[in-house]
Write a protein that holds these residues in place. Structure first.
Motif, PDB file in Angstrom:
ATOM      1  N   ARG A 220       0.843  -1.195   0.000  1.00  0.00           N
ATOM      2  CA  ARG A 220       0.000   0.000   0.000  1.00  0.00           C
ATOM      3  C   ARG A 220       0.879   1.246   0.000  1.00  0.00           C
ATOM      4  O   ARG A 220       1.871   1.319   0.722  1.00  0.00           O
ATOM      5  CB  ARG A 220      -0.896   0.001   1.242  1.00  0.00           C
ATOM      6  N   VAL A 221       0.514   2.241  -0.819  1.00  0.00           N
ATOM      7  CA  VAL A 221       1.176   3.540  -0.851  1.00  0.00           C
ATOM      8  C   VAL A 221       0.101   4.621  -0.892  1.00  0.00           C
ATOM      9  O   VAL A 221      -0.829   4.543  -1.706  1.00  0.00           O
ATOM     10  CB  VAL A 221       2.108   3.689  -2.071  1.00  0.00           C
ATOM     11  N   ASP A 222       0.204   5.632  -0.008  1.00  0.00           N
ATOM     12  CA  ASP A 222      -0.752   6.733   0.042  1.00  0.00           C
ATOM     13  C   ASP A 222      -0.002   8.062  -0.039  1.00  0.00           C
ATOM     14  O   ASP A 222       1.054   8.228   0.582  1.00  0.00           O
ATOM     15  CB  ASP A 222      -1.565   6.713   1.346  1.00  0.00           C
ATOM     16  N   TYR A 223      -0.585   8.994  -0.790  1.00  0.00           N
ATOM     17  CA  TYR A 223       0.013  10.322  -0.947  1.00  0.00           C
ATOM     18  C   TYR A 223      -1.045  11.385  -0.691  1.00  0.00           C
ATOM     19  O   TYR A 223      -2.185  11.274  -1.165  1.00  0.00           O
ATOM     20  CB  TYR A 223       0.572  10.500  -2.356  1.00  0.00           C
TER      21      TYR A 223
ATOM     22  N   GLN B  26       1.540  21.270   2.365  1.00  0.00           N
ATOM     23  CA  GLN B  26       2.084  20.062   2.969  1.00  0.00           C
ATOM     24  C   GLN B  26       1.888  18.868   2.046  1.00  0.00           C
ATOM     25  O   GLN B  26       0.865  18.744   1.372  1.00  0.00           O
ATOM     26  CB  GLN B  26       1.397  19.784   4.311  1.00  0.00           C
ATOM     27  N   GLU B  27       2.889  18.009   2.041  1.00  0.00           N
ATOM     28  CA  GLU B  27       2.817  16.738   1.329  1.00  0.00           C
ATOM     29  C   GLU B  27       3.125  15.617   2.317  1.00  0.00           C
ATOM     30  O   GLU B  27       3.904  15.797   3.259  1.00  0.00           O
ATOM     31  CB  GLU B  27       3.817  16.683   0.182  1.00  0.00           C
ATOM     32  N   ASN B  28       2.529  14.467   2.089  1.00  0.00           N
ATOM     33  CA  ASN B  28       2.746  13.348   3.001  1.00  0.00           C
ATOM     34  C   ASN B  28       2.698  12.031   2.242  1.00  0.00           C
ATOM     35  O   ASN B  28       1.839  11.827   1.376  1.00  0.00           O
ATOM     36  CB  ASN B  28       1.687  13.349   4.103  1.00  0.00           C
TER      37      ASN B  28
ATOM     38  N   TRP C 256       5.316  -0.947   8.167  1.00  0.00           N
ATOM     39  CA  TRP C 256       4.627   0.267   7.762  1.00  0.00           C
ATOM     40  C   TRP C 256       5.461   1.509   8.096  1.00  0.00           C
ATOM     41  O   TRP C 256       6.363   1.467   8.933  1.00  0.00           O
ATOM     42  CB  TRP C 256       3.270   0.383   8.458  1.00  0.00           C
ATOM     43  N   GLY C 257       5.112   2.597   7.427  1.00  0.00           N
ATOM     44  CA  GLY C 257       5.750   3.881   7.697  1.00  0.00           C
ATOM     45  C   GLY C 257       4.782   5.015   7.427  1.00  0.00           C
ATOM     46  O   GLY C 257       3.959   4.946   6.506  1.00  0.00           O
ATOM     47  N   LYS C 258       4.879   6.067   8.233  1.00  0.00           N
ATOM     48  CA  LYS C 258       4.062   7.261   8.061  1.00  0.00           C
ATOM     49  C   LYS C 258       4.970   8.481   7.967  1.00  0.00           C
ATOM     50  O   LYS C 258       6.029   8.518   8.583  1.00  0.00           O
ATOM     51  CB  LYS C 258       3.085   7.434   9.234  1.00  0.00           C
ATOM     52  N   ASN C 259       4.522   9.454   7.176  1.00  0.00           N
ATOM     53  CA  ASN C 259       5.329  10.660   6.926  1.00  0.00           C
ATOM     54  C   ASN C 259       6.747  10.246   6.520  1.00  0.00           C
ATOM     55  O   ASN C 259       7.747  10.655   7.110  1.00  0.00           O
ATOM     56  CB  ASN C 259       5.369  11.563   8.163  1.00  0.00           C
ATOM     57  N   LEU C 260       6.810   9.429   5.481  1.00  0.00           N
ATOM     58  CA  LEU C 260       8.080   8.815   5.089  1.00  0.00           C
ATOM     59  C   LEU C 260       9.141   9.837   4.705  1.00  0.00           C
ATOM     60  O   LEU C 260      10.338   9.585   4.886  1.00  0.00           O
ATOM     61  CB  LEU C 260       7.839   7.848   3.930  1.00  0.00           C
TER      62      LEU C 260
END
Length: 724
Positions: A641-644, A665-667, A686-690
């Motif tokens: 999964r990838v979210d932008y 802002q981008e995330n 998992w990772g957030k705000n990579l």
């Protein structure tokens, strides 16, 4: 919260895994059907004539949506700020703050901001309703509503358990156990325990701040003696302990005596790391009876909350700085703010939903709400550079507030044809408020009564307001896969009193209710055998007496203070586009785009005319897209999964000063889940705000200095899940 509480909750969560059995995983071949109750009855999301985004519990888990910060990145028109834990500000289409967005859990209104700290543990679904909900929901929902629905115990045994470790010493465990106790009784218990170290570091004390230790539990008993009765008792409680938010001097004024830290999350701060503690508890009884004349619903709820916050909200160094060029010693401005709040609320809702023949459906009800709150707010301050000696002192506002609200509502839907339907509803709301504020101490701007200087004051006042809020809509099922609608609705947000103002007469004088007319049209469409879903909404909102908080300069060369009031008139317009596609088996593409344009058409704040300014916390552009891909290989299933997310800049306050502009802002978030095909276990990395972006949560201007706190930095970890 002590370690024994965390360890006990952890042990309960981990023990749940022993009861689990096999689970079956399936790859998607069509977009997920979402059932919502945005109109107080179960409906397919694609046939609801209002702007609503629904998330199933399965999607929340797959997308690692665990808090409001995660939810706002994925939801059209939704923004979320948090001055401190327990002091959130939700806005939808730029409207919120002070209750403009109503939060519900299992149909129970959360009347205090600290009550809305919902743990995303055992959720069946989340619904975000955009625009005023003045008929069926009421209670100040001029901007919209966020409704959480927890999983109900049933006749099947279910077990879920998770354990997570990650950076910043993250440790989290959660579990749910649900199933039948007898032929007519079922039960559920869910728990979560979580802790992490701080996201920022105070060099003055040598300690991390913004850490957290949390434990929460929810239990339910469901009684179904026959097909006509469904009664559920819900009990929940949570406790959170942690240090204060980190406030960074992000922008320095031209003549500032301050000096920002080289690193935004690290530097010298006050010797007091502060705290942010919240305790919540509640009980509700939800009963449904399918009678010969319709379905009766009763929702009785009692809730209690306590929150305690103390923080240096300027985030500044308090040791002297040597200014060699000017041969003097400079000090930073200092603001230490403390808030201790307690509140209890009781609510009762009665509804009757019935069908009158094949063409007419209606729902009507009564609502009562009472809230009793006590708040003590204390401020320590010290300012340098305004004279030969520092300006310092301590002042406090102690306030009590009692709210009683009554409402009656009715809504009906008439089918002109099988495809064409008319819907209309109306709600009468009446609010009564009694308010007292006692001001004491040494206020830097002084206390006044009618402009006359006084050492302090005690102000008691009361007021009441009533309003009618109608709604009308028409919808047409063009084809089985295309649904269109148009809606006109009115929203009402009760008036109130300011909790703290240096002028006594401002406390005695309530601010007015807020009203909005919303004009909206939308289309809900599905294509290619439900492999593609595209939903679109266009809206125009006309506000009068919009309630705002404005920083007002009461004394020359000293910081402005926040004053509550009404903003005359405002216009907001825009559109929202959502899509979800499954082009091939196992591949899911989803996202949304929001365009919002706002303008204050009439607002006088003190000597300032703010006409032409933009509504705060309303980015013009917000874009989200994500993709997930599931594949089987070698007896295993892997899902990536990838979210932008992209969000354009916006102003944090209605003054629209440049220093309070939150930049774009981008995330990026991502995750990879693997487990045996059809098995019970899975593991996710998992990772957030990579990209480790510095995302501003809240920003305030004090004498040209802009102080900001931030969303979490890059976080990552591993989660082990077990499901039956």
């Amino acid at each position: 919260m002590n370690k024994s509480t965390f360890n006990t909750a952890s042990a309960i969560a981990l023990a749940a895994a022993a009861l689990a059995g096999p689970a079956v995983a399936q790859q998607a071949t069509a977009v997920e059907e979402v059932i919502v109750t945005a109109q107080r009855s179960s409906q397919n999301l694609q046939q609801v004539p209002l702007a609503v985004t629904g998330y199933s519990g399965a999607f929340l888990e797959r997308s690692k949506i665990e808090d409001f910060n995660d939810l706002r990145t994925r939801t059209p028109s939704l923004t979320f700020e948090q001055f401190a834990p327990g002091q959130p500000r939700y806005t939808i289409r730029g409207i919120g703050g002070g209750g403009g967005v109503a939060v519900f859990v299992d149909d129970v209104y959360m009347g205090q901001p600290s009550m809305s700290s919902v743990e995303f543990v055992d959720l069946e679904r989340v619904e975000v309703l955009r625009g005023p909900q003045g008929t069926l929901f009421g209670r100040n929902a001029t901007g919209g509503a966020i409704a959480f629905f927890t999983e109900k115990p049933g006749s099947d045994y279910r077990v879920k358990a998770k354990a997570t470790v990650g950076n910043y010493d993250l440790k989290s465990v959660s579990a749910l156990i649900s199933g039948p106790v007898s032929d007519v009784l079922s039960a559920k218990i869910s728990v979560i325990a979580r802790e992490h170290s701080g996201y920022a570091f105070n060099e003055t004390t040598g300690r991390d701040i913004e850490d957290e230790t949390l434990a929460a539990a929810r239990a339910a008993l469901r009684f179904r003696p026959n097909d006509d009765w469904d009664i559920q008792l819900n009990i929940d409680g949570s406790t959170r302990r942690g240090t204060a938010p980190w406030w960074d001097l992000m922008i320095e004024a031209p003549k500032s005596a301050g000096k920002s830290n080289p690193e935004p999350r690290r530097g010298r701060n006050h010797t007091d790391d502060g705290y942010a503690d919240i305790d919540n508890a509640g009980v509700s009884l939800n009963a449904n009876w399918d009678s010969p004349i319709g379905t009766f619903t009763s929702i009785t709820a009692f809730r209690n909350t306590q929150s305690h916050n103390r923080a240096n909200t300027t985030g500044l160094l308090v040791a002297p700085l040597s200014d060699v060029a000017n041969r003097r010693v400079n000090f930073h401005t200092l603001f230490i703010q403390q808030a201790d709040q307690k509140a209890e609320q009781f609510s009762q809702e009665l509804r009757l939903a019935a069908d009158l023949g094949d063409r007419f459906k209606w729902i009507g009800g009564l609502y009562y709400y009472q809230d009793d709150g006590v708040a003590n707010r204390l401020t320590d301050y010290r300012f340098y550079g305004f004279g030969p000696t520092p300006v310092d002192g301590r002042y406090a506002y102690a306030s009590t507030n009692e709210t009683k609200a009554f409402a009656a509502f009715m809504s009906g839907t008439f089918a002109l044809t099988e495809q064409l339907k008319l819907q209309a509803g109306i709600r009468w709301s009446h609010d009564e408020k009694d308010h007292t504020t006692v001001a004491s101490g040494k206020n830097f701007s002084g206390f006044r009564d009618g402009g006359v200087s006084v050492p302090g004051y005690s102000a008691a006042s009361s007021a009441d307001w009533s309003a009618w809020t109608p709604t009308a809509s028409i919808n047409y099922q063009v084809t089985p896969d295309v649904f269109v609608y148009g809606t006109i609705s009115r929203g009402f947000k009760s008036g109130g009193f300011s909790d703290g103002d240096s002028e006594k007469q401002s406390i005695l004088r309530p601010f007015n209710p807020e009203f909005v007319w919303n004009y909206e049209t939308g289309a809900r469409t599905e294509w290619f055998d439900r492999r593609l879903r595209v939903n679109a909404t266009a809206f125009y909102m006309d506000y009068t007496d919009l309630q705002v908080s404005v920083f007002t300069q009461l004394a020359p060369n000293l910081p402005a203070v926040l004053v509550s009031g009404n903003a005359g008139k405002a216009k907001i317009k825009g559109f929202e586009l959502e899509w979800n596609a499954v082009p091939i088996e196992g591949l899911n593409l989803y996202g949304n785009y929001t365009r919002t344009e706002s303008e204050i058409s009439a607002l006088i704040s003190g000597a300032n005319n703010l006409a032409g300014k933009k509504i705060p916390r309303a980015p013009e552009n917000k874009f989200f897209m994500g993709a997930s891909l599931a594949r089987d290989f070698g007896g295993m299933t892997a899902t990536g999964r990838v979210d932008y997310t992209y969000q354009s800049d916006y102003f944090s306050s209605i003054n629209n000063v440049p220093s309070e502009r939150v930049l774009a802002q981008e995330n990026w978030d991502a995750g990879l889940t693997m487990g045996p095909a059809g098995g019970a276990w899975s593991v996710e990395v998992w990772g957030k705000n990579l990209a480790n972006e510095l995302h501003v949560v809240s920003i305030s201007d004090i004498l040209g200095d802009a102080f900001a706190n931030y969303a979490p930095p890059r976080t990552y970890g591993v989660t082990l899940s077990y499901r039956h």
